[in-house]
Design a protein around this motif. Structure first.
Motif, mmCIF file in Angstrom:
data_model
loop_
_atom_site.group_PDB
_atom_site.id
_atom_site.type_symbol
_atom_site.label_atom_id
_atom_site.label_comp_id
_atom_site.label_asym_id
_atom_site.label_seq_id
_atom_site.Cartn_x
_atom_site.Cartn_y
_atom_site.Cartn_z
ATOM 1 N N UNK A 72 -20.506 46.583 -10.990
ATOM 2 C CA UNK A 72 -21.630 45.738 -10.565
ATOM 3 C C UNK A 72 -21.470 45.300 -9.116
ATOM 4 N N UNK A 73 -20.258 44.949 -8.729
ATOM 5 C CA UNK A 73 -20.023 44.555 -7.337
ATOM 6 C C UNK A 73 -20.281 45.734 -6.395
ATOM 7 N N UNK A 74 -19.866 46.919 -6.790
ATOM 8 C CA UNK A 74 -20.092 48.109 -5.960
ATOM 9 C C UNK A 74 -21.588 48.316 -5.705
ATOM 10 N N UNK A 75 -22.429 47.958 -6.657
ATOM 11 C CA UNK A 75 -23.871 48.166 -6.541
ATOM 12 C C UNK A 75 -24.618 46.999 -5.887
ATOM 13 N N UNK A 76 -23.932 45.897 -5.593
ATOM 14 C CA UNK A 76 -24.580 44.739 -4.970
ATOM 15 C C UNK A 76 -25.206 45.167 -3.644
ATOM 16 N N UNK A 77 -26.463 44.819 -3.417
ATOM 17 C CA UNK A 77 -27.218 45.302 -2.250
ATOM 18 C C UNK A 77 -26.575 44.909 -0.916
ATOM 19 N N UNK A 78 -26.136 43.670 -0.783
ATOM 20 C CA UNK A 78 -25.532 43.236 0.478
ATOM 21 C C UNK A 78 -24.174 43.915 0.665
ATOM 22 N N UNK A 79 -23.443 44.106 -0.419
ATOM 23 C CA UNK A 79 -22.165 44.817 -0.349
ATOM 24 C C UNK A 79 -22.388 46.265 0.095
ATOM 25 N N UNK A 80 -23.427 46.893 -0.417
ATOM 26 C CA UNK A 80 -23.732 48.264 0.001
ATOM 27 C C UNK A 80 -24.088 48.329 1.487
ATOM 28 N N UNK A 81 -24.822 47.344 1.975
ATOM 29 C CA UNK A 81 -25.160 47.295 3.400
ATOM 30 C C UNK A 81 -23.890 47.134 4.241
ATOM 31 N N UNK A 82 -22.964 46.293 3.783
ATOM 32 C CA UNK A 82 -21.699 46.109 4.487
ATOM 33 C C UNK A 82 -20.878 47.400 4.485
ATOM 34 N N UNK A 83 -20.916 48.134 3.386
ATOM 35 C CA UNK A 83 -20.201 49.410 3.314
ATOM 36 C C UNK A 83 -20.735 50.384 4.370
ATOM 37 N N UNK A 84 -22.042 50.435 4.529
ATOM 38 C CA UNK A 84 -22.649 51.318 5.533
ATOM 39 C C UNK A 84 -22.229 50.913 6.943
ATOM 40 N N UNK A 85 -22.240 49.611 7.216
ATOM 41 C CA UNK A 85 -21.795 49.126 8.526
ATOM 42 C C UNK A 85 -20.322 49.439 8.746
#
Length: 109
Positions: A72-85
């Motif tokens: 669930x944490x892996x799919x969190x939208x803000x977490x995904x945006x941080x991963x891209x950055x």
């Protein structure tokens, strides 16, 4: 983020994120603080420990109650945006390991 995380009796899970940074902060510190705040609010989050050396190599270990909580944490939208950055700006390289903690032991004076 400082100190040793207070985790429950095993079993639980550890996500180990090891990274080598690029030069400059470029918003990294603020996003790191935001990620800890958001992760802390997620069901199943147990704690986090993080260190970085002078050469820019860092290790962050987050602790979770279940594999489902990690997913669930892996799919969190803000977490995904941080991963891209992270891939675009903050990391030269990184690795991620997910482990089941079956035993732990601590010492304190």
């Amino acid at each position: 983020m400082s100190g040793i995380a207070k985790t429950p009796e095993p079993p639980y899970y550890a996500v180990i994120f090891t990274s080598e940074r690029t030069a400059g902060d470029n918003g990294y510190s603020a996003m790191g603080d935001r990620m800890v705040g958001l992760a802390s609010a997620q069901p199943g989050f147990l704690g986090v420990e993080s260190v970085r050396d002078e050469q820019g190599v860092g290790i962050t270990v987050s602790y979770w109650a279940s594999l489902e909580a990690i997913a669930h944490w892996k799919q969190h939208a803000v977490h995904q945006a941080a991963q891209k950055l992270g891939k675009a700006e903050w990391y030269q390289r990184f690795g991620l390991r997910v482990c089941k903690v079956e035993r732990d032991q601590f010492f304190e004076m």
